[in-house]
Motif scaffolding. Structure first.
Motif, PDB file in Angstrom:
ATOM      1  N   TYR A 360       0.825  -1.207   0.000  1.00 23.29           N
ATOM      2  CA  TYR A 360       0.000   0.000   0.000  1.00 23.29           C
ATOM      3  C   TYR A 360       0.859   1.257   0.000  1.00 23.29           C
ATOM      4  CZ  TYR A 360      -3.656  -3.322   1.077  1.00 23.29           C
ATOM      5  OH  TYR A 360      -4.525  -4.389   1.015  1.00 23.29           O
ATOM      6  N   ASP A 361       0.333   2.302  -0.608  1.00 21.70           N
ATOM      7  CA  ASP A 361       1.034   3.570  -0.740  1.00 21.70           C
ATOM      8  C   ASP A 361       0.761   4.430   0.484  1.00 21.70           C
ATOM      9  OD1 ASP A 361       2.142   5.982  -1.438  1.00 21.70           O
ATOM     10  OD2 ASP A 361       0.992   6.237  -3.290  1.00 21.70           O
ATOM     11  N   PRO A 362       1.775   4.734   1.306  1.00 18.73           N
ATOM     12  CA  PRO A 362       1.527   5.546   2.505  1.00 18.73           C
ATOM     13  C   PRO A 362       1.159   6.988   2.188  1.00 18.73           C
ATOM     14  CG  PRO A 362       3.874   5.185   2.209  1.00 18.73           C
ATOM     15  CD  PRO A 362       3.184   4.327   1.186  1.00 18.73           C
ATOM     16  N   GLU A 363       1.347   7.400   0.936  1.00 15.66           N
ATOM     17  CA  GLU A 363       0.951   8.752   0.533  1.00 15.66           C
ATOM     18  C   GLU A 363      -0.517   8.812   0.140  1.00 15.66           C
ATOM     19  OE1 GLU A 363       2.993  11.342   0.854  1.00 15.66           O
ATOM     20  OE2 GLU A 363       4.398   9.880   1.704  1.00 15.66           O
ATOM     21  N   GLU A 364      -1.200   7.681   0.231  1.00 14.71           N
ATOM     22  CA  GLU A 364      -2.617   7.584  -0.111  1.00 14.71           C
ATOM     23  C   GLU A 364      -3.428   7.486   1.185  1.00 14.71           C
ATOM     24  OE1 GLU A 364      -5.365   4.399  -2.678  1.00 14.71           O
ATOM     25  OE2 GLU A 364      -3.182   4.447  -2.908  1.00 14.71           O
ATOM     26  N   ALA A 365      -4.653   7.963   1.164  1.00 16.02           N
ATOM     27  CA  ALA A 365      -5.537   7.808   2.320  1.00 16.02           C
ATOM     28  C   ALA A 365      -6.019   6.359   2.355  1.00 16.02           C
ATOM     29  CB  ALA A 365      -6.713   8.772   2.231  1.00 16.02           C
ATOM     30  N   VAL A 366      -5.451   5.565   3.269  1.00 21.05           N
ATOM     31  CA  VAL A 366      -5.734   4.134   3.350  1.00 21.05           C
ATOM     32  C   VAL A 366      -6.356   3.819   4.705  1.00 21.05           C
ATOM     33  CG1 VAL A 366      -4.764   1.801   3.272  1.00 21.05           C
ATOM     34  CG2 VAL A 366      -3.787   3.606   1.828  1.00 21.05           C
ATOM     35  N   VAL A 367      -7.466   3.088   4.670  1.00 23.10           N
ATOM     36  CA  VAL A 367      -8.100   2.557   5.873  1.00 23.10           C
ATOM     37  C   VAL A 367      -8.245   1.058   5.632  1.00 23.10           C
ATOM     38  CG1 VAL A 367     -10.083   2.660   7.419  1.00 23.10           C
ATOM     39  CG2 VAL A 367      -9.344   4.719   6.218  1.00 23.10           C
ATOM     40  N   SER A 382     -19.420   1.419   4.957  1.00 22.69           N
ATOM     41  CA  SER A 382     -18.559   0.323   5.392  1.00 22.69           C
ATOM     42  C   SER A 382     -17.641   0.814   6.495  1.00 22.69           C
ATOM     43  CB  SER A 382     -17.730  -0.196   4.209  1.00 22.69           C
ATOM     44  OG  SER A 382     -18.548  -0.542   3.111  1.00 22.69           O
ATOM     45  N   TYR A 383     -17.079  -0.131   7.247  1.00 23.47           N
ATOM     46  CA  TYR A 383     -16.132   0.238   8.291  1.00 23.47           C
ATOM     47  C   TYR A 383     -15.214  -0.946   8.586  1.00 23.47           C
ATOM     48  CZ  TYR A 383     -19.479  -2.228  11.362  1.00 23.47           C
ATOM     49  OH  TYR A 383     -20.327  -3.165  11.936  1.00 23.47           O
ATOM     50  N   THR A 384     -14.026  -0.654   9.132  1.00 19.11           N
ATOM     51  CA  THR A 384     -13.127  -1.717   9.565  1.00 19.11           C
ATOM     52  C   THR A 384     -13.453  -2.042  11.013  1.00 19.11           C
ATOM     53  OG1 THR A 384     -11.477  -0.038  10.117  1.00 19.11           O
ATOM     54  CG2 THR A 384     -11.232  -1.164   8.000  1.00 19.11           C
ATOM     55  N   THR A 385     -13.756  -3.299  11.281  1.00 16.62           N
ATOM     56  CA  THR A 385     -14.171  -3.676  12.617  1.00 16.62           C
ATOM     57  C   THR A 385     -13.000  -3.575  13.594  1.00 16.62           C
ATOM     58  OG1 THR A 385     -15.169  -5.451  13.916  1.00 16.62           O
ATOM     59  CG2 THR A 385     -13.796  -6.110  12.091  1.00 16.62           C
ATOM     60  N   GLY A 386     -13.261  -2.959  14.749  1.00 17.82           N
ATOM     61  CA  GLY A 386     -12.186  -2.556  15.644  1.00 17.82           C
ATOM     62  C   GLY A 386     -11.403  -3.696  16.259  1.00 17.82           C
ATOM     63  N   GLY A 387     -12.066  -4.770  16.665  1.00 20.15           N
ATOM     64  CA  GLY A 387     -11.364  -5.849  17.347  1.00 20.15           C
ATOM     65  C   GLY A 387     -10.321  -6.530  16.493  1.00 20.15           C
ATOM     66  N   ALA A 388     -10.523  -6.553  15.181  1.00 15.27           N
ATOM     67  CA  ALA A 388      -9.566  -7.185  14.274  1.00 15.27           C
ATOM     68  C   ALA A 388      -8.335  -6.323  14.045  1.00 15.27           C
ATOM     69  CB  ALA A 388     -10.235  -7.478  12.933  1.00 15.27           C
ATOM     70  N   GLY A 389      -8.412  -5.046  14.445  1.00 13.75           N
ATOM     71  CA  GLY A 389      -7.318  -4.113  14.207  1.00 13.75           C
ATOM     72  C   GLY A 389      -7.648  -3.178  13.058  1.00 13.75           C
ATOM     73  N   MET A 390      -7.470  -1.884  13.309  1.00 12.44           N
ATOM     74  CA  MET A 390      -7.730  -0.872  12.290  1.00 12.44           C
ATOM     75  C   MET A 390      -6.403  -0.209  11.925  1.00 12.44           C
ATOM     76  SD  MET A 390     -11.242   0.925  13.765  1.00 12.44           S
ATOM     77  CE  MET A 390     -10.504   1.418  15.328  1.00 12.44           C
ATOM     78  N   VAL A 391      -6.067  -0.227  10.634  1.00 12.64           N
ATOM     79  CA  VAL A 391      -4.824   0.360  10.150  1.00 12.64           C
ATOM     80  C   VAL A 391      -5.164   1.584   9.312  1.00 12.64           C
ATOM     81  CG1 VAL A 391      -2.691  -0.031   8.870  1.00 12.64           C
ATOM     82  CG2 VAL A 391      -3.780  -1.936  10.084  1.00 12.64           C
ATOM     83  N   LEU A 392      -4.576   2.720   9.661  1.00 10.60           N
ATOM     84  CA  LEU A 392      -4.833   3.967   8.942  1.00 10.60           C
ATOM     85  C   LEU A 392      -3.507   4.606   8.551  1.00 10.60           C
ATOM     86  CD1 LEU A 392      -7.040   3.739  11.483  1.00 10.60           C
ATOM     87  CD2 LEU A 392      -7.885   5.828  10.453  1.00 10.60           C
ATOM     88  N   SER A 393      -3.443   5.115   7.341  1.00 12.37           N
ATOM     89  CA  SER A 393      -2.261   5.868   6.938  1.00 12.37           C
ATOM     90  C   SER A 393      -2.295   7.249   7.584  1.00 12.37           C
ATOM     91  CB  SER A 393      -2.199   5.999   5.414  1.00 12.37           C
ATOM     92  OG  SER A 393      -3.283   6.779   4.928  1.00 12.37           O
ATOM     93  N   HIS A 394      -1.118   7.844   7.713  1.00 12.30           N
ATOM     94  CA  HIS A 394      -1.013   9.199   8.276  1.00 12.30           C
ATOM     95  C   HIS A 394      -1.882  10.163   7.474  1.00 12.30           C
ATOM     96  CE1 HIS A 394       0.845  12.941   9.674  1.00 12.30           C
ATOM     97  NE2 HIS A 394       1.403  12.251  10.653  1.00 12.30           N
ATOM     98  N   VAL A 395      -1.916   9.960   6.161  1.00 15.55           N
ATOM     99  CA  VAL A 395      -2.715  10.818   5.281  1.00 15.55           C
ATOM    100  C   VAL A 395      -4.197  10.693   5.615  1.00 15.55           C
ATOM    101  CG1 VAL A 395      -3.379  11.263   2.882  1.00 15.55           C
ATOM    102  CG2 VAL A 395      -0.994  10.727   3.437  1.00 15.55           C
TER     103      VAL A 395
END
Length: 478
Positions: A360-367, A382-395
């Motif tokens: 994944y490109d860290p310069e992209e808005a990634v969830v 849609s949403y990323t379920t919290g218990g499984a772990g949520m990964v977000l880019s700085h962007v």
């Protein structure tokens, strides 16, 4: 609708034999059977009667992989010279991100292709297809009864009643089968047309989409009024003879893992779990993090934990999560490309996550995470379920906090609020089946790869980590 003679069918099967590198007695029997079917006037299936839907995603990495798979299929069709199938990328069918849940796009597919197509085949981005074998499979079922409703795929079963399937068929969990999406699955045109009519006139029993493959199978089965999944041996994940589909991996190789310092880890906890859950994190995966902080309702030097001034809530934790994200952008936290937010009872392989993040490109808005959906048939989110772990880019975090989107209460569900916010910002929620909201025993018997699991209920978390997430030979540390 095109009808081929026996010669054309034999040419397709001959191409198949060349593809597989053999001419066994079984294959010769298939050729003879196909020719006999044509001579007796039964229907055949041409490539132009097949619509292949690649379940692609909007994220740039996944969009590229979907496009590559489409090109491979079309090139294979060109080499066969027996017609051209329709190959669609799911994320391009409309502007609506909820199309990944399939039901919203079925009316679109029916309106555009039901008059010309006999079959609709759904593939993952990493699923390869052998067109001659696929045609033989589809022909085998089409000739039995042209207008019959068929739902084909590789069958999965629950080992025990599962919370992610709402404990359906709890008395006999193995009695209901659902398709392995990695192997692909298919709907006959009559079935797809009827589903399209149902979707436009019926309400779903649940607003939530949690495990798509199981919920689709339940919807199609319609409490016994619709077809069950028909298990087809040629729909494969592993490579073996006479497979129409095979699967690569949900953990692709995109190069060396991202450095440890590029991932900031935030663990949500509270005082009552400092002595129960935090030691499990410390005994398993904490050592693999370069930057990790525990966020609690109290400062505790023994952890050590950080209090963000947000009181603990029994559920939701939205206020705490937004405080974590603000800290991530502040000078109080180390600068990193990615933030991983997990619960204190989440088990995770950071080495595999770092390998995955290389794609994944860290310069992209990634969830990124395990994607759930709310009211997707009615333009929900849609949403990323919290218990499984949520990964977000700085962007992505920067875009979120620069917006006006906030928690409506501190105990609002943080994962759902984030999903609604990112949907409003046009940031896609990217799914990886490697993330798991539940325990290994809550998934089908074919579960092999994982980045995370969640919950310590009725399991030994140290054993789960050792058996499922601990790499015997981790990659070189950076």
């Amino acid at each position: 609708m095109t009808r081929y003679n026996a010669v054309n069918v034999c040419k397709l099967v001959a191409a198949l034999l060349l593809w597989l590198g053999g001419d066994t007695h079984t294959n010769r029997a298939q050729v003879a059977a196909a020719a006999d079917q044509q001579q007796t006037g039964r229907s055949s299936v041409g490539l132009e009667e097949v619509v292949l839907v690649i379940q692609s995603q909007r994220n740039s990495f996944h969009a590229r992989r979907g496009a590559q798979r489409k090109e491979e299929i079309l090139q294979q069709a060109a080499d066969l010279r027996e017609g051209v199938p329709v190959v669609l990328l799911l994320h391009q069918l409309s502007e609506y991100d909820g199309d990944w849940s399939i039901l919203p796009v079925i009316p679109l597919l029916a309106a555009a292709y039901s008059q010309s197509a006999s079959w609709f085949v759904f593939l993952e981005e990493e699923t390869s297809v052998v067109l001659p074998v696929l045609l033989q499979v589809l022909l085998r079922y089409q000739v039995q009864q042209v207008q019959q409703e068929w739902f084909l795929g590789k069958a999965l079963h629950d080992r025990e009643a599962s919370i992610i399937h709402h404990y359906a068929f709890s008395e006999d969990p193995g009695s209901f089968s659902y398709p392995d999406p990695a192997a692909g699955w298919a709907l006959s045109s009559p079935l797809l047309q009827r589903l399209a009519e149902r979707i436009q006139h019926e309400q779903l029993k649940s607003d939530f989409t949690i495990d798509l493959k199981h919920e689709l199978a339940l919807y199609i089965w319609e409490e016994g009024n619709g077809p069950k999944l028909t298990a087809v041996t040629e729909f494969c994940t592993e490579r073996k003879n006479n497979c129409a589909t095979t699967f690569t991996s949900y953990l692709p190789y995109c190069g060396d893992p991202v450095p440890k310092k590029d991932v900031f880890v935030a663990v949500k906890t509270c005082q009552k779990f400092h002595s129960e859950r935090v030691p499990v994190v410390k005994a398993t995966w904490e050592k693999d993090a370069a930057f990790l902080e525990y966020y609690s309702d109290v400062e505790d030097a023994s952890v050590p934990s950080v209090s963000l001034g947000v009181a603990n809530t029994l559920r939701g934790h939205c206020g705490k999560t937004f405080a974590i994200l603000r800290r991530f952008l502040s000078r109080a936290a180390p600068t990193a490309d990615w933030i991983l937010i997990v619960d204190d009872d989440t088990l995770i392989s950071l080495s595999r996550l770092r390998r995955l993040l290389r794609c994944y490109d860290p310069e992209e808005a990634v969830v990124l995470g395990e994607r759930y959906g709310y009211s997707l048939l009615h333009r929900g989110y849609s949403y990323t379920t919290g218990g499984a772990g949520m990964v977000l880019s700085h962007v992505a975090v920067s875009r979120l906090l620069a917006s006006s989107c906030r928690c409506y209460t501190d105990d609002a569900p943080d994962d759902m609020v984030l999903g609604r916010c990112f949907t409003s910002l046009g940031v896609p929620i990217t799914h990886s089946p490697l993330f798991h909201q539940a325990r290994p025993c809550d998934y089908s018997e074919t579960l092999q790869q994982a980045v995370s699991f969640h919950k310590h209920w009725n399991v030994d978390p140290l054993v789960v980590y050792r058996d499922w997430l601990q790499d015997s030979h981790p990659p070189d540390e950076l």
